[in-house]
Enzyme design. Structure first.
Site, PDB file in Angstrom:
ATOM      1  N   HIS A   1      -7.811  -5.731  -0.261  1.00  0.00           N
ATOM      2  CA  HIS A   1      -6.641  -4.750   0.132  1.00  0.00           C
ATOM      3  C   HIS A   1      -6.087  -5.403   1.395  1.00  0.00           C
ATOM      4  CE1 HIS A   1      -3.937  -1.696  -0.301  1.00  0.00           C
ATOM      5  NE2 HIS A   1      -4.126  -0.925   0.997  1.00  0.00           N
TER       6      HIS A   1
ATOM      7  N   ASP B   1      -8.524  -5.169  -4.640  1.00  0.00           N
ATOM      8  CA  ASP B   1      -7.902  -4.304  -3.723  1.00  0.00           C
ATOM      9  C   ASP B   1      -8.648  -3.155  -3.474  1.00  0.00           C
ATOM     10  OD1 ASP B   1      -5.218  -4.193  -2.664  1.00  0.00           O
ATOM     11  OD2 ASP B   1      -4.090  -4.340  -4.674  1.00  0.00           O
TER      12      ASP B   1
ATOM     13  N   SER C   1       0.776  -1.140   0.020  1.00  0.00           N
ATOM     14  CA  SER C   1       0.126   0.187  -0.084  1.00  0.00           C
ATOM     15  C   SER C   1       0.782   1.240  -0.083  1.00  0.00           C
ATOM     16  CB  SER C   1      -0.707  -0.144   1.137  1.00  0.00           C
ATOM     17  OG  SER C   1      -2.187   1.104   1.070  1.00  0.00           O
TER      18      SER C   1
END
Length: 552
Positions: free
Chosen positions: A453, A338, A213
């Site tokens: 995610h 995600d 991320s």
């Protein structure tokens, strides 16, 4: 049988007595000692050092400085506090300004300490707003515990802390408060590892930086900045690259003035001096973001405390800096859903199995992502994402399309663009692309859910092995595959070559074959695929980009 048990016990005792351990290690700041304990595998041990300072306590809105050192032996046995930041619901703060510390896991054999091991430096995610080098903790089970990677891959793992939120990424857009302090912290930590890791048994010329991320975008930034020349050999970006729409704030002054107003500072030429004198907790709380999503105002648009093009760490637009990574090997990829982490907040009905999601929500969401290009861009994008629909799309078709839009825009398409960019300028650097698609384990999510995610983190850090009762054998397969690919890559620059067996040969990515590997528990020869969402890559990177901008 009893005699066999006694012999085994004796062998274990002898192994314990002669366990290989670094003991006290001399670093540039002074001597440090950590813990040494046995790990899975016959006569395997782990040296662990937690809380080694890699820089001095940072000054307010200043670059990190070298640590002055210490007398005696520093007991490096506990994680230090995270950097000062808001909590997850942004109502209070936690952490400390004195936070620039790192942790090291060194795998050892029975008698001789390890030497010249590859080094993997982890950069945590959290939207540049929150996070810590140890990760989330449940009953002393820390998410970013490097033991499983280090032991199974025979590499040194380092996790480091960097400033986040207001103190890490506020910028006035000029020399007053240039910003990027969190990136400078990461750089200082990587440079410390390069200078000191040999004393821990590591190879300073074989450092791989990996992250997820905001940490994945940070990896990309660390690869393309001219500041890291000679420090980094390779990088792995999971669900985040420098080209993500949330990775660069192109108008930082606007938020800096908002923070100033919130803490009672002027917004004129006295603003910088006032901000530097303001209480750190007040500054941190003033950096809260508006995280109330909707199709009209998706949450990703609110992530404005992020890196900036400062003319220093990032001297140009990231797209123009990939030449600095031409000799670095690079893996980048995304999770197949995600964007769901944001979709559940922007369009809550997506997660309601009975409730339908209005098609209009998709139209509005697409329009919000294409706003600067106007209605034509919105119409073209909507047509792309509904091209397979009939006249009466099902509930699932609508919900999946919304997740796909958020996934593509926020993570997957920028990642593909970064891969193409790296491959196009690479000289000796190799490029590898992946899609992670192991289904989400949350029983409350829809049955059609893929990998949300951060779902990949538990597998990279070996949680199915560390906490086996919480997982099925198939999850241990996924973890084994990812640790093998990641650590082989750290050793050789090729995820297939190293000490660990892999389930299928992962071919390099290039602009001709567009090959990638899909990672899940069913891996085999059909896991090597081509042209990942190429139709949508073409829309966002070619069609959309070519349309004239009508508003900022």
């Amino acid at each position: 049988m009893a005699m066999l048990g006694l012999l085994l016990a004796a062998a274990l005792c002898l192994g314990s007595a002669s366990a290989a351990s670094l003991g006290t290690v001399m670093t540039e700041g002074g001597m440090v000692s950590g813990d040494n304990y046995g790990v899975s595998g016959l006569f395997r041990y782990m040296d662990v050092f937690k809380g080694i300072p890699f820089a001095a306590p940072p000054g307010r809105f200043e670059k990190p400085q070298p640590h002055p050192g210490w007398d005696g032996v520093l007991k490096a046995k506990d994680f230090r506090k995270r950097c000062l930041q808001v909590n997850l619901i942004q109502t209070m703060t936690r952490g400390d300004e004195d936070c620039l510390y790192l942790n090291i896991w060194v795998p050892q054999g029975r008698k001789e300490v390890s030497t010249n091991l590859p080094v993997m430096v982890w950069l945590f995610g959290g939207g540049f707003l929150v996070g810590a080098s140890s990760g989330a903790n449940f009953l002393d089970n820390y998410l970013y515990d490097g033991e499983e990677i280090a032991n199974r891959g025979n590499v040194i793992v380092v996790t480091l802390t960097y400033r986040v939120g207001t103190l890490g990424f506020l910028s006035t857009g000029d020399d007053g408060i240039p910003g990027n302090y969190g990136l400078w912290d990461q750089h200082a930590g990587i440079a410390w590892v390069h200078r000191n890791i040999k004393a821990f048994g590591g190879d300073p010329d074989n450092i791989t930086v990996f992250g997820e991320s905001a940490g994945g975008a940070s990896v990309n930034f660390q690869l393309i900045t001219p500041m890291n020349k000679g420090l980094i050999r390779r990088g792995i970006s999971q669900s985040g690259v420098a080209l993500c729409p949330w990775a660069i704030n192109r108008n930082p002054r606007q938020f800096a003035e908002l923070v100033a107003t919130r803490v009672g500072c002027p917004t004129d030429d006295k603003m910088v001096a006032c901000l530097k004198m303001t209480d750190a907790v007040a500054l941190t709380l003033a950096g809260t973001l508006e995280m109330h999503g909707s199709p009209e105002t998706p949450i990703v648009k609110a992530l404005v405390l992020s890196p900036v093009i400062d003319g220093d760490f990032l001297p140009d637009d990231p797209r123009n800096l990939f030449v600095n990574a031409a000799d670095r090997d690079y893996i980048a990829g995304a999770n197949d859903m995600d964007g769901h982490i944001f979709t559940g907040l922007d369009v809550p009905s997506v997660n309601q199995p009975i409730q339908s999601t209005p098609v209009e929500d998709l139209r509005v969401l697409v329009a919000s992502f294409t706003k600067e290009k106007g209605q034509q861009a919105a119409d073209l994008a909507y047509n792309e994402y509904t091209s397979t629909w009939g006249s009466r799309p099902s509930k699932v078709e609508v919900k999946r399309a919304i997740v796909e839009v958020e996934t593509d825009y926020t993570f997957l398409i920028p990642t593909q663009a970064a891969l193409y960019q790296h491959n196009s300028i690479a000289t000796t650097g190799r490029t590898y692309s992946y899609l992670f698609s192991q289904g989400n384990r949350n029983p409350g999510f829809p049955s059609w859910m893929g990998a949300d995610h951060a779902d990949d983190l538990q597998y990279v850090f070996g949680k199915p092995f560390a906490t086996p009762l919480g997982y099925w054998p198939k999850h241990r397969d996924v973890s084994r595959y990812m640790i093998a690919y990641w650590t082989n890559f750290a050793k050789t620059g090729d995820p297939n070559k190293g000490e660990s067996d892999v389930p299928v040969n992962w071919p390099p990515f290039n602009n001709q074959t567009h090959q990638y590997v899909e990672i899940n528990h069913r891996m085999g020869r059909n896991s090597v695929k081509q042209k990942l969402r190429l139709r949508f890559v073409n829309y966002w990177t070619n069609t959309f980009s070519a349309l004239p901008t009508i508003s900022e």
